[in-house]
Design a protein around this motif. Structure first.
Motif, mmCIF file in Angstrom:
data_model
loop_
_atom_site.group_PDB
_atom_site.id
_atom_site.type_symbol
_atom_site.label_atom_id
_atom_site.label_comp_id
_atom_site.label_asym_id
_atom_site.label_seq_id
_atom_site.Cartn_x
_atom_site.Cartn_y
_atom_site.Cartn_z
ATOM 1 N N THR A 1 2.508 7.801 1.382
ATOM 2 C CA THR A 1 3.033 8.267 0.100
ATOM 3 C C THR A 1 3.253 7.560 -1.580
ATOM 4 O OG1 THR A 1 5.449 8.053 1.900
ATOM 5 C CG2 THR A 1 6.071 7.961 -0.479
ATOM 6 N N TYR A 2 3.419 8.270 -2.001
ATOM 7 C CA TYR A 2 3.557 8.602 -3.926
ATOM 8 C C TYR A 2 4.581 8.902 -4.109
ATOM 9 C CZ TYR A 2 2.633 8.152 -8.576
ATOM 10 O OH TYR A 2 2.460 8.432 -9.917
ATOM 11 N N GLY A 3 4.789 8.228 -4.913
ATOM 12 C CA GLY A 3 6.483 8.299 -5.661
ATOM 13 C C GLY A 3 6.752 7.772 -6.877
ATOM 14 N N ARG A 4 7.707 8.049 -7.180
ATOM 15 C CA ARG A 4 8.482 7.697 -8.552
ATOM 16 C C ARG A 4 8.508 6.460 -8.755
ATOM 17 N NH1 ARG A 4 14.378 8.122 -11.553
ATOM 18 N NH2 ARG A 4 13.859 8.271 -13.652
ATOM 19 N N TYR A 5 8.409 6.253 -10.181
ATOM 20 C CA TYR A 5 7.886 4.876 -10.882
ATOM 21 C C TYR A 5 6.790 4.024 -10.376
ATOM 22 C CZ TYR A 5 12.574 4.538 -13.273
ATOM 23 O OH TYR A 5 13.735 5.026 -13.295
ATOM 24 N N ASN A 6 5.718 4.515 -10.079
ATOM 25 C CA ASN A 6 4.272 4.889 -9.415
ATOM 26 C C ASN A 6 3.830 4.232 -8.646
ATOM 27 O OD1 ASN A 6 2.410 5.836 -11.510
ATOM 28 N ND2 ASN A 6 3.188 4.488 -12.498
ATOM 29 N N GLN A 7 4.971 4.981 -7.503
ATOM 30 C CA GLN A 7 5.417 4.259 -6.220
ATOM 31 C C GLN A 7 3.661 4.369 -5.131
ATOM 32 O OE1 GLN A 7 8.200 4.849 -3.516
ATOM 33 N NE2 GLN A 7 7.986 3.663 -1.779
ATOM 34 N N THR A 8 3.201 3.435 -4.848
ATOM 35 C CA THR A 8 2.326 3.358 -3.151
ATOM 36 C C THR A 8 2.191 3.025 -2.185
ATOM 37 O OG1 THR A 8 0.847 4.047 -5.538
ATOM 38 C CG2 THR A 8 -0.499 3.703 -3.259
ATOM 39 N N LYS A 9 2.360 3.605 -1.474
ATOM 40 C CA LYS A 9 2.228 3.256 -0.293
ATOM 41 C C LYS A 9 2.309 4.149 0.811
ATOM 42 C CE LYS A 9 6.431 4.151 2.662
ATOM 43 N NZ LYS A 9 8.234 4.005 3.021
ATOM 44 N N LEU A 10 1.988 2.738 2.019
ATOM 45 C CA LEU A 10 0.759 3.424 2.929
ATOM 46 C C LEU A 10 0.511 2.292 3.753
ATOM 47 C CD1 LEU A 10 -2.264 5.165 4.421
ATOM 48 C CD2 LEU A 10 -3.340 2.023 3.127
ATOM 49 N N TYR B 1 -3.757 -3.009 22.711
ATOM 50 C CA TYR B 1 -4.100 -3.789 22.002
ATOM 51 C C TYR B 1 -2.853 -2.816 20.805
ATOM 52 C CZ TYR B 1 -7.222 -0.478 19.629
ATOM 53 O OH TYR B 1 -7.377 0.655 18.664
ATOM 54 N N ARG B 2 -2.526 -3.061 19.343
ATOM 55 C CA ARG B 2 -1.618 -2.954 19.032
ATOM 56 C C ARG B 2 -2.338 -3.255 17.650
ATOM 57 N NH1 ARG B 2 0.642 2.196 18.605
ATOM 58 N NH2 ARG B 2 1.650 2.999 16.448
ATOM 59 N N ALA B 3 -2.582 -2.510 16.527
ATOM 60 C CA ALA B 3 -2.444 -3.416 14.613
ATOM 61 C C ALA B 3 -1.833 -2.057 14.403
ATOM 62 C CB ALA B 3 -4.015 -3.083 14.600
ATOM 63 N N SER B 4 -0.556 -3.035 13.463
ATOM 64 C CA SER B 4 0.055 -2.092 12.062
ATOM 65 C C SER B 4 -0.126 -2.832 10.885
ATOM 66 C CB SER B 4 1.196 -2.168 12.800
ATOM 67 O OG SER B 4 1.513 -2.659 14.387
ATOM 68 N N LEU B 5 -0.384 -1.929 9.782
ATOM 69 C CA LEU B 5 -0.106 -2.705 8.574
ATOM 70 C C LEU B 5 0.677 -1.247 7.773
ATOM 71 C CD1 LEU B 5 -1.923 -4.372 6.320
ATOM 72 C CD2 LEU B 5 -3.588 -1.627 5.728
ATOM 73 N N TYR B 6 1.163 -2.134 6.945
ATOM 74 C CA TYR B 6 2.181 -1.801 5.494
ATOM 75 C C TYR B 6 1.944 -2.716 4.422
ATOM 76 C CZ TYR B 6 6.925 -1.140 3.716
ATOM 77 O OH TYR B 6 8.225 -1.423 3.254
#
Length: 794
Positions: free
Chosen positions: A175-184, A198-203
């Motif tokens: 995601t790219y958003g206002r105020y240069n938000q960068t989310k992965l 197994y399960r691996a999650s990242l934020y």
């Protein structure tokens, strides 16, 4: 007015039910019983429509569609739930049906329990976190202490994570958003062998500040006689969060499952993004503070005396104020500008870290399931704010906390003919160190007042609380007739607490950190206490199921929250009597009835609930001057809620929800000799929400488009239980929307999102500092926020 709007909304939805039932023309999208979610609110899998509890549940997909990315955002779409905010809105806790706690001390637990993956989150500051890789969220309203082990007086919010499976699957969203938000965010999982998964999650989510610091700005002489703090004055409101979770699941047989989990997160934030608003205290004939108002642009009184004239008897108050300004002449920018002026603001000053390790074991005993959950958590927090939210070098606040807990739960759930039962034992040990202090930097007015004008000084408390709790619990459901079920349950709790607090004056080594290793003198006396208490919860409920689509229930539920301790800061107020430093447990007896009804032919559903709460020893936290304390008072609350949904046409889904609540805390001591009935904090009397989601049948470039618009209204609410006019924030309406394209075959999706689409300026919290600076700190919700998300699911 809004009661009529709510009734009109229900009427419109009822008409839609009737119209759709009459039409029944075309098959509807979403598969059988679209919108139905399987939950574990009663420690076993059930449809949300079959659970005799007022419960709101959201799947992980629904949360993503509604752009709910933060834990406490769940409250905005849940009738009867709200957010008790602190720290400029950076840290928030849940409030349900007027059951809330907004004590600023980190060792105080809230009355609404938060669970993540079946483990309790004891730190109130640990309730705010980013959401990722979730299966669902369950919000249970009313006391839940029988089946859940800790302080669930007002309810429970449970975040259930996605678990490992025997097939390889995963997803990734950028995601790219206002105020240069960068989310992965993303996750991957699957089999390692025939018995191991197994399960691996990242934020990761970061964005730039959205509040502009215009220091020194329009000071109107407010900096006179002071010098600025070094290393200030950054913009505020930014965030940088990184979190991850790893799960290993071992299934040596069909009967045994062992799942080990580990997670960690860290947040880097600015100092609290507060603005300021000028306020005027109202003083009684004996000098007590009995009210407060917002200062008009022409207001020149420092305080309002009993005769309505200017009152100057409050320590530190000026003879008069600059029209509309605080006591020091500061005129804050309008909220509309997203600007503030502060000499104490750093972009990366605050840090929160959390760690979690758990072992989940489930064993099929044949007719019953044995569950064991072992958990260890640690949370550390470093938090600061400008105590006067102005360019004046006056006083600031810093808080450090370290909370560690270990828990063990063992329970057995089984079915034997008409009897369904759960029994078990629970152990929890929480150790918290909480340091909270006024920071008086060199050359600040506060440092000069206490005699350290050139070096500065920190004045505060070091608190230690160890809380050890053990309990035995059980609940049985007995179907004694084809359509009638009796539910009986109880939990007995043994609670031991050890608390000590020491007050100190600490040399400043860093304006943006707190060092309590050396104390120069003791501003307030210390205190130590040990106590052991036996508490209990209970439940009796009758359920009636006339057919497979209808459920009626009525019952009595007793909830309890453990007592705790007051830790008064050295703010110049008279010391609290020793007799009120400890306060008692609170007890809530809830009388509730409800109806749930499904309409399978038209994919419709409605849930109604009504309740009356009888509260004994409600823990009422009152913030005054620059500190606060909790009083035990009796209280009562009554209210009603509705949730309804329907799919009147193919691909079209409509939902509406609302709540009405009338809470009252009785005989709260406002000041010496003044008792009043008041509202609890962060409790809007009316809430209305709704959503429209539409997926046209037509194919769009090899995929489907989904349009979503949702909105919610909250009436006004108080942020301080004294209920002064200057502590009341206005209600607001917010709308959010999204358009999502999802491929029919490739797993690719693209979404456009818009939160707060009309760019509403709405206040979320405030701290009343009327007798400190003739002002209140006030924090606003985020402005309009757009985002573009690209996703891939496999």
């Amino acid at each position: 007015m809004y009661r009529r709007i709510l009734l009109a909304g229900v009427s419109i939805l009822s008409s839609a039910f009737a119209s759709a039932a009459a039409a029944q023309d075309a098959p509807l999208a979403g598969g059988p019983d679209a919108g139905e979610i399987i939950v574990t609110a009663q420690r076993r899998s059930q449809s949300v429509r079959d659970v005799p509890i007022a419960i709101t549940a959201f799947s992980g997909g629904e949360l993503q569609q509604r752009a709910i990315v933060n834990s406490v955002d769940v409250a905005r779409v849940t009738p009867g739930a709200f957010v008790s905010a602190s720290g400029g809105g950076q840290f928030s806790q849940f409030s349900i049906r007027g059951v809330t706690q907004n004590d600023i001390n980190d060792f105080v637990e809230g009355p609404v329990a938060v669970y993540v993956d079946d483990t309790y989150v004891p730190s109130p500051q640990g309730q705010t976190f980013g959401l990722f890789d979730l299966d669902r969220v369950e919000v249970l309203k009313g006391p839940q202490g029988t089946l859940f082990g800790r302080n669930a007086t007002g309810g429970l919010v449970h975040f259930i994570v996605a678990k490992p499976s025997s097939t390889t699957n995963g997803y990734m969203n950028f995601t790219y958003g206002r105020y240069n938000q960068t989310k992965l965010e993303g996750a991957i999982g699957g089999p390692i062998s025939d018995t191991l998964e197994y399960r691996a999650s990242l934020y990761w989510n970061r964005y730039d500040p959205w509040m502009k610091n215009i220091y020194p700005g329009n000071t109107s002489g407010s900096e006179a006689g002071t010098k600025p703090i070094p290393d200030c004055c950054d913009d505020a409101g930014n965030d940088n969060t990184l979190a991850g979770r790893l799960q290993l699941q071992y299934k040596p047989s069909d009967r045994l499952t062992i799942r080990a989990t580990g997670s960690a997160s860290r947040d880097i934030l600015s100092t609290a993004p507060y603005n300021q608003i000028a306020t005027v205290p109202v003083v009684s004939a004996n000098g007590g503070i009995v009210g407060g108002i917002y200062a008009s642009p022409t207001e020149t009184r420092s305080a309002i005396g009993p005769d309505g004239r200017n009152y100057t008897g409050i320590g530190g108050s000026p003879a008069a104020r600059v029209p509309g300004a605080d006591w020091f002449g500061y005129l804050a920018p309008s909220a509309r500008t997203l600007q503030f002026g502060s000499d104490y603001s750093q972009r990366n000053a605050e840090r929160v870290r959390s760690y979690d390790v758990a072992l989940h074991i489930d064993y099929d005993l044949g007719g019953a399931t044995l569950t064991s959950i072992t958990n260890w958590k640690k949370l550390t927090k470093h938090f600061g704010l400008d105590g006067d939210s102005s360019p004046l070098n006056f006083v600031d606040v810093w808080s450090d906390a370290d909370t560690r807990d270990v828990s063990q739960e063992v329970r057995v759930t089984g079915v034997s003919g008409p009897l369904t039962w759960t029994t078990g034992a629970y152990f929890l040990r929480i150790k918290t160190r909480s340091d909270l202090a006024y920071v008086a930097p060199a050359n600040s007015l506060f440092a000069a007042i206490v005699g350290f004008p050139t070096t500065g000084i920190d004045l505060g408390n070091v608190n230690h609380l160890t809380d050890t709790s053990g309990s035995l619990f059980g609940q049985a459901e007995y179907r004694f007739a084809p359509k009638l079920t009796l539910v009986v349950g109880s939990r007995v709790i043994r609670e031991h607490q050890h608390f000590d607090v020491s007050s100190g004056a600490f040399p400043i080594t860093n304006n943006y950190a707190l060092d309590t290793s050396v104390s120069l003198f003791t501003p307030l006396r210390g205190y130590e206490n040990r106590r052991t208490q036996t508490l209990w919860t209970g439940k009796v409920q009758l359920e009636y199921r006339p057919d497979g689509d209808t459920l009626l229930y009525v019952g009595v539920n007793r909830g309890v929250k453990a007592g705790n301790y007051n830790s008064q800061l050295p703010d110049g107020s008279p010391p609290l009597p020793l007799s009120v430093i400890s306060y008692d447990p609170e007890t809530l007896v809830a009388y509730e009835g409800g109806l749930k009804r499904s309409f399978p032919a038209i994919r419709g559903y409605v849930a109604l609930s009504g309740y009356y709460y009888d509260y004994h020893n409600y823990q009422a936290f009152l913030f005054s001057n620059a500190s606060g304390y909790t009083q035990n008072r009796n209280a009562r609350t009554y209210g009603a809620e509705i949730e309804a949904s329907i799919e009147p046409a193919s691909g079209l889904r409509l939902t509406v929800n609302g709540s009405i609540v009338d809470p009252k805390v009785k005989n709260l001591q406002i000041t010496d000799g003044v008792l009043r009935n008041v509202d609890p904090t962060f409790t809007p009397h009316r809430q209305i929400g709704g959503e429209v989601s539409y997926t046209p049948r037509a194919d769009m470039v090899g995929g489907k488009l989904t349009f979503n618009v949702n909105g919610h209204y909250n009436s006004s609410f108080f942020t301080n239980i004294r209920n002064f006019d200057s502590q009341k924030l206005p209600g607001y309406v917010l709308f959010n929307g999204s358009v999502t394209w999802a491929s029919d075959t490739s797993g690719i999706s693209i979404a456009l999102m818009l939160d707060n689409m009309f760019d509403k300026r709405y206040a979320v919290t405030s701290f009343d500092l009327t007798t400190l600076c003739g002002c209140s700190e006030i924090a606003y919700g985020r402005p309009r926020w757009w985002g573009v998300r690209a996703g891939y699911k496999f």
